[in-house]
Design a protein around this motif. Structure first.
Motif, mmCIF file in Angstrom:
data_model
loop_
_atom_site.group_PDB
_atom_site.id
_atom_site.type_symbol
_atom_site.label_atom_id
_atom_site.label_comp_id
_atom_site.label_asym_id
_atom_site.label_seq_id
_atom_site.Cartn_x
_atom_site.Cartn_y
_atom_site.Cartn_z
ATOM 1 N N TYR A 1 0.828 -1.205 0.000
ATOM 2 C CA TYR A 1 0.000 0.000 0.000
ATOM 3 C C TYR A 1 0.864 1.258 0.000
ATOM 4 C CZ TYR A 1 -3.069 3.758 1.416
ATOM 5 O OH TYR A 1 -3.736 4.964 1.449
ATOM 6 N N THR A 2 1.892 1.295 0.834
ATOM 7 C CA THR A 2 2.724 2.494 0.946
ATOM 8 C C THR A 2 3.418 2.796 -0.378
ATOM 9 O OG1 THR A 2 3.120 1.991 3.279
ATOM 10 C CG2 THR A 2 4.549 3.627 2.263
ATOM 11 N N ALA A 3 3.962 1.765 -1.027
ATOM 12 C CA ALA A 3 4.615 1.969 -2.325
ATOM 13 C C ALA A 3 3.622 2.484 -3.355
ATOM 14 C CB ALA A 3 5.243 0.662 -2.805
ATOM 15 N N THR A 4 2.418 1.921 -3.356
ATOM 16 C CA THR A 4 1.394 2.339 -4.309
ATOM 17 C C THR A 4 0.933 3.759 -4.018
ATOM 18 O OG1 THR A 4 0.658 0.027 -4.419
ATOM 19 C CG2 THR A 4 -0.798 1.683 -5.366
ATOM 20 N N ARG A 5 0.805 4.095 -2.747
ATOM 21 C CA ARG A 5 0.406 5.450 -2.363
ATOM 22 C C ARG A 5 1.442 6.471 -2.801
ATOM 23 N NH1 ARG A 5 -3.014 7.538 1.915
ATOM 24 N NH2 ARG A 5 -2.356 9.630 2.555
ATOM 25 N N TYR B 1 -5.109 0.455 10.239
ATOM 26 C CA TYR B 1 -4.249 1.631 10.076
ATOM 27 C C TYR B 1 -4.358 2.190 8.662
ATOM 28 C CZ TYR B 1 0.058 4.228 9.196
ATOM 29 O OH TYR B 1 0.961 5.181 8.800
ATOM 30 N N VAL B 2 -4.275 1.320 7.664
ATOM 31 C CA VAL B 2 -4.338 1.772 6.268
ATOM 32 C C VAL B 2 -5.730 2.295 5.930
ATOM 33 C CG1 VAL B 2 -4.302 0.967 3.876
ATOM 34 C CG2 VAL B 2 -2.420 0.384 5.411
ATOM 35 N N LYS B 3 -6.766 1.688 6.481
ATOM 36 C CA LYS B 3 -8.132 2.158 6.230
ATOM 37 C C LYS B 3 -8.281 3.610 6.662
ATOM 38 C CE LYS B 3 -12.597 1.607 5.302
ATOM 39 N NZ LYS B 3 -13.111 1.305 3.940
ATOM 40 N N TYR B 4 -7.721 3.937 7.816
ATOM 41 C CA TYR B 4 -7.783 5.323 8.289
ATOM 42 C C TYR B 4 -6.880 6.222 7.443
ATOM 43 C CZ TYR B 4 -7.617 9.401 11.313
ATOM 44 O OH TYR B 4 -7.705 10.685 11.788
ATOM 45 N N TRP B 5 -5.660 5.782 7.204
ATOM 46 C CA TRP B 5 -4.690 6.574 6.441
ATOM 47 C C TRP B 5 -5.217 6.868 5.043
ATOM 48 C CZ3 TRP B 5 0.720 4.436 4.588
ATOM 49 C CH2 TRP B 5 1.525 5.513 4.163
ATOM 50 N N ASN B 6 -5.857 5.912 4.435
ATOM 51 C CA ASN B 6 -6.367 6.077 3.079
ATOM 52 C C ASN B 6 -7.529 7.055 3.012
ATOM 53 O OD1 ASN B 6 -6.301 5.081 0.220
ATOM 54 N ND2 ASN B 6 -8.374 4.409 0.729
ATOM 55 N N GLY B 7 -8.159 7.303 4.178
ATOM 56 C CA GLY B 7 -9.360 8.136 4.185
ATOM 57 C C GLY B 7 -9.123 9.621 4.259
ATOM 58 N N GLY B 8 -7.861 10.052 4.324
ATOM 59 C CA GLY B 8 -7.598 11.487 4.354
ATOM 60 C C GLY B 8 -6.966 11.928 5.650
ATOM 61 N N ASN B 9 -7.357 13.105 6.116
ATOM 62 C CA ASN B 9 -6.688 13.723 7.267
ATOM 63 C C ASN B 9 -7.516 13.691 8.539
ATOM 64 O OD1 ASN B 9 -8.652 15.543 6.603
ATOM 65 N ND2 ASN B 9 -7.263 17.070 5.767
ATOM 66 N N GLY B 10 -8.433 12.757 8.625
ATOM 67 C CA GLY B 10 -9.191 12.621 9.865
ATOM 68 C C GLY B 10 -10.503 13.362 9.901
ATOM 69 N N GLN C 1 -6.966 7.461 -6.735
ATOM 70 C CA GLN C 1 -7.528 7.179 -5.425
ATOM 71 C C GLN C 1 -8.410 5.938 -5.486
ATOM 72 O OE1 GLN C 1 -6.739 8.670 -2.500
ATOM 73 N NE2 GLN C 1 -7.940 7.017 -1.586
ATOM 74 N N GLU C 2 -9.064 5.725 -6.608
ATOM 75 C CA GLU C 2 -9.871 4.514 -6.764
ATOM 76 C C GLU C 2 -9.003 3.267 -6.679
ATOM 77 O OE1 GLU C 2 -12.226 4.552 -10.279
ATOM 78 O OE2 GLU C 2 -13.470 6.243 -9.630
ATOM 79 N N ASP C 3 -7.793 3.341 -7.233
ATOM 80 C CA ASP C 3 -6.863 2.206 -7.149
ATOM 81 C C ASP C 3 -6.521 1.909 -5.691
ATOM 82 O OD1 ASP C 3 -6.708 1.907 -9.940
ATOM 83 O OD2 ASP C 3 -5.116 3.410 -10.075
ATOM 84 N N LEU C 4 -6.267 2.969 -4.925
ATOM 85 C CA LEU C 4 -5.947 2.788 -3.514
ATOM 86 C C LEU C 4 -7.149 2.228 -2.753
ATOM 87 C CD1 LEU C 4 -3.874 5.997 -2.655
ATOM 88 C CD2 LEU C 4 -3.013 3.696 -3.116
ATOM 89 N N ASN C 5 -8.335 2.717 -3.082
ATOM 90 C CA ASN C 5 -9.543 2.230 -2.411
ATOM 91 C C ASN C 5 -9.744 0.729 -2.670
ATOM 92 O OD1 ASN C 5 -9.974 4.857 -1.604
ATOM 93 N ND2 ASN C 5 -11.553 5.272 -3.127
ATOM 94 N N LYS C 6 -9.489 0.309 -3.906
ATOM 95 C CA LYS C 6 -9.625 -1.118 -4.235
ATOM 96 C C LYS C 6 -8.587 -1.939 -3.483
ATOM 97 C CE LYS C 6 -11.532 -0.371 -8.873
ATOM 98 N NZ LYS C 6 -11.274 -0.476 -10.343
#
Length: 212
Positions: free
Chosen positions: A54-58, A91-100, A69-74
């Motif tokens: 995930y981190t590399a893809t992000r 952790y990734v679910k939260y991180w992927n969702g933005g800034n809180g 962002q759709e790729d990351l969501n998938k």
């Protein structure tokens, strides 16, 4: 004559960090994303592999390398299917969702903390969340926890200390990124250094609740 190709010449999987901590070339991120994806094809329940993938893809998305962002969501959806109860997924679910700003994701941050409370990756997320809420009591707790983890380098603390000390009394200090924001707030709430200075992050200020 047969020439042997040494295995050491082959690319190896490496830990992938956010560019905030370690910058690599786009080619390196592509290579690591491919390597971790191939590893996951064989071991789909390896949480650490999912986090690195995930981190590399992000990072490729940040560098505009054809990742949306759709790729990351998938990717996160696939993580949920493979390792739904893991630290890495929450952790990734939260991180992927933005800034809180999405309250529905806070439970994932809390769950990740329950599973592995000593993981340094959580500190910046909690700090942003409590900063948005202006929850000074919990900001102090996170700041002290972050200090104790030795996750931030002494050089970054020194730079941020000098930045804070360079300002006049009751100054308003605008910051831009992670490395000129978080260490300053850690110093303020964790060590009581220049608490009179208002540190305002220019990314967070776009959020109405933060401005208020």
């Amino acid at each position: 004559v047969i020439t042997a190709v040494l295995a050491d010449d082959e690319p190896k999987r490496q830990t992938v960090y956010s560019l905030v901590k370690q910058r690599q070339t786009t080619e390196w991120y592509k290579e690591q994303a491919d390597l971790w994806k191939k590893y996951l094809d064989e071991k789909p329940t390896d949480g650490d592999a999912w986090l690195n993938f995930y981190t590399a893809t992000r990072m490729l998305k940040i560098y505009n390398q054809g990742v949306s962002q759709e790729d990351l969501n998938k990717l996160v959806d696939n993580m949920e299917k493979a390792i739904p109860e893991s630290f890495e997924f929450h952790y990734v679910k939260y991180w992927n969702g933005g800034n809180g700003t999405d309250p529905s994701l806070v439970s994932h941050l809390q769950k990740a903390y329950e599973l592995e409370p000593n993981r340094a990756e959580l500190n910046d997320d909690f700090m942003s969340y409590y900063e948005l809420k202006r929850d000074k009591e919990n900001l102090e707790k996170v700041a002290k926890r972050w200090l104790a983890s030795n996750d931030i380098s002494p050089n970054l603390y020194a730079w941020n200390y000098n930045m804070l000390q360079s300002t006049e009394e009751d100054a308003i200090l605008f910051t831009v990124g992670d490395n000129d924001t978080y260490p300053a707030i850690v110093l303020q709430h964790g060590k009581g250094i220049r608490t009179d200075v208002a540190v305002i992050n220019t990314s967070l200020i776009a959020i109405k609740d933060y401005r208020n």
